[in-house]
Design a protein around this motif. Sequence first.
Motif: not given
Lengths: 797, 291
Positions: A638, A640-642, B266, B270, B273-274, B277
């Motif tokens: 993925d 986006e997250t690795g 990170y 994230m 990103v989340f 989503r």
Amino acid sequence: MATATKYIGKPLKRKEDPRLIHGLAHYVDDLVLAGMLHAGFVRSPHAHALIKFVDTSKAQSAPGVVAVLTAEDVRGQIGAVPCAAVLPDMKAAPRPVLATGRVRFVGEAVAVVIASDRYALRDALDLVDVDYESLTPVVDPEKAISKGAPVLHEPSPDNVAYRWELEGGDIKKAFKQADKVIRQRILNQRLVPVAMEPRGVLAEYKPGEKTLTVWSSTQIPHLLKTQLAAMLGAPEHSVRVITPEVGGGFGSKLNVYPEEAVIAHLAMRLGRPVKWVETRRENFLCTIHGRDQIGDVEAAVTKDGVLLGVKWRIVADLGAYYQLLTPLIPTLTGLMLAGCYKVPAIRIEIIGALTNKMSTDAYRGAGRPEATYYIERLMDLIAAELKKDPAEIRRKNFPQPKDFPYATPTGVTYDSANYQKSLDLALQKSGYAKLRKEQAKLRKQGRYLGIGLSTYVEICAMGPSSAMPAGGWESATVRVEPTGKVTILTGASPHGQGQETSFAQMGAEILGLTPDDVHVVHGDTAAVPYGIGTFGSRGTAVGGTAAYKSLIKLRDKLAQIAGHLMGEDPQKLVFGDGRIWSKSAGNKSIGLIEAIGAAYVAKTLPPGMEPGLDATTFFEPSNFTFPFGAHVCVVEIDAETGDVRLLKYVAVDDCGNVLNPLLVEGQVHGGIVQAVGQAMFEEAVYDEHGQLITGELMDYALPRAGALPWMETHRTVTPSPVNPLGVKGVGEAGTIGATPAIINAVVDALAPFGVRHVDMPAKRERIWKLMHEAPPRRAPRAPAKAAARRQAGRRAK
Amino acid sequence: MIPAPFEYHAPKSLEEALRLLDRHGDEAKLLAGGHSLLPMMKLRLAAPRFVIDLGRLKGLDYIREEQGMIAIGAMTTHAEIENSSLLRAKCPLLSETAAAIGDVQVRNRGTLGGSLAHADPAADYPASILALEAQMTMNSSMGVRAVDAAEFFLDMLTTQLRPGEILTEIRVPALGKGTGAAYCKLSQPASGYAVVGVAARVTLAAGKLAQIAVGVTGVGPKAYRAVNVEDALRGKKASEKLLAEAARHAARGVEALADLHASAGYRSEMAAVFTRRALERAVARAAGTKA
């Protein structure tokens, strides 16, 4: 072996399982003896410190406390922790059972408290006051062996335990002829074995009989008995070791630990049974760790990808002390560094470094996963450098079936193999060609599929004795009881491998009975003949062969008796359905029980024959065995997250003949899961102060069911010529083969980002950084955007 | 793994529990499902002199609808929340969140109230409780008070709860038509806690994002409302581009935590990103397109 079999080679369910599933099994912690005391250890919170003073007075007077002992109290009464490995110029690093004057890792035992119950014990442990003067710890193995580092043990002022060097072929010439030289540093991180059942010891001394009985969760009851006798100065015939159910070992219980000797000593000293059961925290801190090597490789290759020569330099972190096999493990890596390839020239230098950490020792695969990982990464590095398919590079360097037995430049001789065949099968079963097409298509959409290969060979069935520190044979006694039931007593000490089932299958097959008629006994030194133990995938290949030979001896004796009773040629009798049949004369037969009865009642035996039905074999194998295989792993990352998702796993393993395919499959599955652990999740991390910061399961990530791929297992069968069963062993193959296949898949997925190597574990953030630091070459869109589109695409479905 | 000695009480009623709490003050700890307190006690990181077990107390485990809200007793387990047909029909966000906690064993024992009162910065519920703008009811011998979720979490392991108070009920709204919600999580591989957990709740009116609430857990020392994300979206027409851009603000102004499993940088990435989503999924659900 017979061509048509009734039980051998059949997928029988394990006889062991019902008692485990129903909670009827007994582990050390389940055992309770009258008057039993509980012991616990005060452990060092420092990685490196002098012990100035230990004040036990408060603990001594606490309620329920029976005794508190320090190194001073047992001085001269318990020998040091034994190390069976002896290497040239190896420096001493002896470990006293209780720290004496100095502690060298966090968790080292300083004092032992004995109390009437576990609650009083736990409270009293906090009352022992230890005054430490902290010393600078040395945690990084490369720093440990560089100038000016703090010294752990006086005999090795440079913290170098040993240097192990090996050279074969003309390495200078190889590099002179090379079209390309490929270099890489490859790490094998430190791992914690984490057996489901931690260690535990219960000891009882009977002063009247002068006998010491020790129940320990160990893989090596006999070796423990001998070592305990030596450490305690007790006559060996008075020591009995019993392994109750053992809830996993993975090599971590192939050892002799300080706690085993201290608990046995306490039972003798106090005249009461004493028990110690390890906590999970202790299990992390002071049960042996695995791996922990830094490998530097330089490979000389032709422009077509043919290996000409390889130089390896490996720094192995041994930890603070030697446990039973600590120094030996990295040398097993050395022996296997040619992998399943023709390596005309090799030079290996292994440096064992002493650091302020727990000792490393045998952990599933023990040296071979490291070797396989190095060489399989190297094959992919070569393929990437030369822009060739990794399968093609491997194929180009395989020895051919006609080359076996095949001698490697590291001095070992592979018994039998067909590497090409297992690779072809793995490629075919995984749909390799189609996967490559799919990968190319997905890359254009900004999706990152990775396909990883590993073709491995490993060294198994440890023996032979010439190559083993404590002998490499195995024993078995078979007894046919007067009622027709059969007992197999094996010197190997299975602890989850399933030999209670597979040996019973063998017994049933050979004597014409059912597996229910055959009972396998192990793990009690008073019951079974002296044995070596279960480790190094030797249980069936060496221990099974001993049982097989004893079974054949009894079958032959029964045939003699039956022939005598029937007036038939014993050579022409066959065993089946509880009877002994004549091949020559129609349906003539007698019940097996009649022949057995004759052996015990001893009135109608052939003249001169001894009564009884009991046969013992000590089997010495002529060589190791060398199982091999080819694994294919498919991952998607993925962007986006690795996050690495394992999509599919195809394993082709060749472990020779198979007694029970279910057991083999289980071993392969479990081995792959443990490889997923190393490749993706697990790492034992010590900080710069020598504190283990992954000291519990909240931080040390084991693989979970949800993270596992669909696994498909296949086999090729190349019988081993070194034992009559033709078996090779399969206990570690999965772990050895799978680790590089997974990482090769991850690196393959990251190829568009110019990535050539990723260190384990392939943690998300590590992967994510690689993807975001270097935007994909020739990829049309930024990964985040592409993944967003993917999400949107999924939503639309 | 044996805790330090303590005195155990198992009150049968809330009144009795409150009396015990008054009597023992700081030296007492309330035991709900025990999934945070007991491990800490076994490792001797916590050594309360008195443990007041709420597990025998009747009447604190319920899920019922009251005047357009759903009232949940603090002792309701994660499993009950995960499987409640009432919640699944009217406030599925909470069931979705409960399903993301730990494993079956944990969900069978752990409770909503216990988790919220403990306020672990990586717990799952706080994100959803914030996104739902839940009301927290706290009882003491002095009486009852309620606060909004946004005021409840003060800092790492610290909440509005005062000495002598017990969190007794959590009230969440029944979500109507046009409203969608989702919880998306990146799990810590060892513990299963949230490295990042984001709950989003959106209400669409005439194609626009009329109401929006985003709760984020795991990133900072306490769970928070991502107001910058909400502001960037409110009143606008939802599009993939807009959601992605707004989500970039998810960790703005937050000092992200760092550990072995995720650096601060990170974690912040994230969070974005989340958040995106969760927003995408919530919008799709609000619009009635399955996600």
